[in-house]
Design a protein around this motif. Structure first.
Motif, PDB file in Angstrom:
ATOM      1  N   GLN A 183     -16.772 115.442 -32.826  1.00  0.00           N
ATOM      2  CA  GLN A 183     -17.395 116.676 -32.371  1.00  0.00           C
ATOM      3  C   GLN A 183     -18.242 117.306 -33.470  1.00  0.00           C
ATOM      4  O   GLN A 183     -19.342 117.831 -33.217  1.00  0.00           O
ATOM      5  CB  GLN A 183     -16.333 117.676 -31.889  1.00  0.00           C
ATOM      6  CG  GLN A 183     -15.430 117.153 -30.782  1.00  0.00           C
ATOM      7  CD  GLN A 183     -16.195 116.683 -29.573  1.00  0.00           C
ATOM      8  OE1 GLN A 183     -17.203 117.281 -29.185  1.00  0.00           O
ATOM      9  NE2 GLN A 183     -15.738 115.601 -28.956  1.00  0.00           N
TER      10      GLN A 183
ATOM     11  N   LEU B  74     -18.078 122.931 -28.129  1.00  0.00           N
ATOM     12  CA  LEU B  74     -17.569 122.108 -29.228  1.00  0.00           C
ATOM     13  C   LEU B  74     -16.485 122.856 -30.008  1.00  0.00           C
ATOM     14  O   LEU B  74     -15.473 122.265 -30.405  1.00  0.00           O
ATOM     15  CB  LEU B  74     -18.709 121.727 -30.175  1.00  0.00           C
ATOM     16  CG  LEU B  74     -19.801 120.810 -29.622  1.00  0.00           C
ATOM     17  CD1 LEU B  74     -20.873 120.567 -30.675  1.00  0.00           C
ATOM     18  CD2 LEU B  74     -19.227 119.498 -29.136  1.00  0.00           C
TER      19      LEU B  74
ATOM     20  N   ASN C 250     -22.015 116.680 -34.082  1.00  0.00           N
ATOM     21  CA  ASN C 250     -23.029 117.346 -33.268  1.00  0.00           C
ATOM     22  C   ASN C 250     -23.244 118.800 -33.668  1.00  0.00           C
ATOM     23  O   ASN C 250     -24.041 119.503 -33.033  1.00  0.00           O
ATOM     24  CB  ASN C 250     -22.640 117.294 -31.787  1.00  0.00           C
ATOM     25  CG  ASN C 250     -22.721 115.894 -31.213  1.00  0.00           C
ATOM     26  OD1 ASN C 250     -23.656 115.167 -31.506  1.00  0.00           O
ATOM     27  ND2 ASN C 250     -21.742 115.511 -30.420  1.00  0.00           N
TER      28      ASN C 250
ATOM     29  N   SER D  30     -24.717 123.730 -31.484  1.00  0.00           N
ATOM     30  CA  SER D  30     -24.780 122.273 -31.440  1.00  0.00           C
ATOM     31  C   SER D  30     -26.180 121.818 -31.833  1.00  0.00           C
ATOM     32  O   SER D  30     -27.154 122.561 -31.686  1.00  0.00           O
ATOM     33  CB  SER D  30     -24.444 121.792 -30.031  1.00  0.00           C
ATOM     34  OG  SER D  30     -24.743 120.419 -29.884  1.00  0.00           O
TER      35      SER D  30
END
Length: 286
Positions: A281, A151, A284, A3
């Motif tokens: 998502q 994620l 990120n 991330s």
């Protein structure tokens, strides 16, 4: 997969005093490094910058390194050059701002660099700062990897839901064509039109062509497979995932435009909702 969001906080103490390091990252399209280093350690910024560029591909990174000197016993040694520069700066401020409060002697002594440290202590301090930075960077990468794994799990869950929607649309296609054929016959009969088999076949063929979304479903399946593959990559994949999500959305829009019954329209809307959740998502992902 990592991330772009992460945080680490480390500290270290020795004879030279105490150091506190904070590394914070948030999502951004490009790499943006922002340093706030204590005055005695600002010379380390180029080395820190090079290390970060080698290990972080994109994102906004805030680096804060605070230094709290150890109180030394005995006489204090002043840095004459530093003190002279400070005096000049204060005189210039007094000329520009009339009536400004004068700093006390203690204020001057507390100004970074006025009290000189020995060369040995300065070198030990820099070595301690370098070691602490390495420790903080490792902790930051671990945090980004943990968040990246979370994620990836969310994205895989949404991909599974997309596959279910695609399978449901495939199963609906034969019944949709037959239902459209029956509807066409019923309308022709209601209008007292003589619709022979040849004409009926031609009209049905046109309906089939309009409602044929096999290619879109195949491309959706292919993009889902490629995203799954990218989630297992050891390299930064954020930009590639962003492109693939755009392609998913393009196919979902085409699917919606070709819909001839409410069932496929509803499924296309569900697909777009799932794709948007994936896109949020992916923003990120490094």
């Amino acid at each position: 997969m990592r991330s772009m969001t992460g945080f680490s906080r480390e500290d270290a103490s020795a004879d030279w005093g105490r150091l506190e390091l904070e590394l914070r990252t948030v999502n951004q399209r490009h790499l943006d490094l922002n340093f706030q280093l204590a005055a005695p350690l600002r010379s380390l910024e180029p080395a820190f910058r090079e290390q970060l560029r080698g290990r972080i591909q994109r994102g906004k990174v805030d680096i804060t390194l605070r230094y709290f000197p150890e109180q030394q016993e005995g006489a204090l040694r002043l840095d004459s050059d530093r003190l002279e520069h400070l005096q000049r700066a204060m005189e210039e401020v007094e000329q520009r701002i009339v009536g400004i409060a004068q700093p006390t002697t203690l204020d001057v002594l507390q100004w970074p660099g006025v009290i000189a440290s020995s060369a040995a202590n300065a070198q030990a301090l820099e070595e301690g700062a370098v070691a602490l930075f390495q420790q903080g960077l490792e902790a930051l990468e671990q945090a980004r990897e943990r968040e990246g794994a979370r994620l990836a799990d969310i994205i895989r869950e949404r991909l599974g839901a997309i596959e279910q929607e695609v399978a449901a649309i495939r199963a609906l296609l034969p019944s949709i064509i037959e239902r459209q054929r029956q509807l066409l016959v019923e309308r022709a009969n209601a209008a007292s039109l003589d619709l022979d088999e040849h004409r009926l076949g031609a009209e049905v063929a046109m309906l089939v062509q309009r409602a044929d979304v096999a290619e879109e479903l195949d491309r959706l399946t292919s993009h889902v497979s490629e995203i799954r593959h990218q989630l297992g990559s050891q390299q930064p994949v954020g930009r590639r995932l962003d492109f693939l999500v755009q392609e998913l959305n393009r196919e979902a829009n085409t699917l919606a435009s070709k819909s001839v019954v409410k069932e496929t329209t509803h499924r296309a809307v569900e697909l777009k909702v799932l794709i948007e959740q994936i896109r949020e998502q992916v923003q990120n992902v490094e």
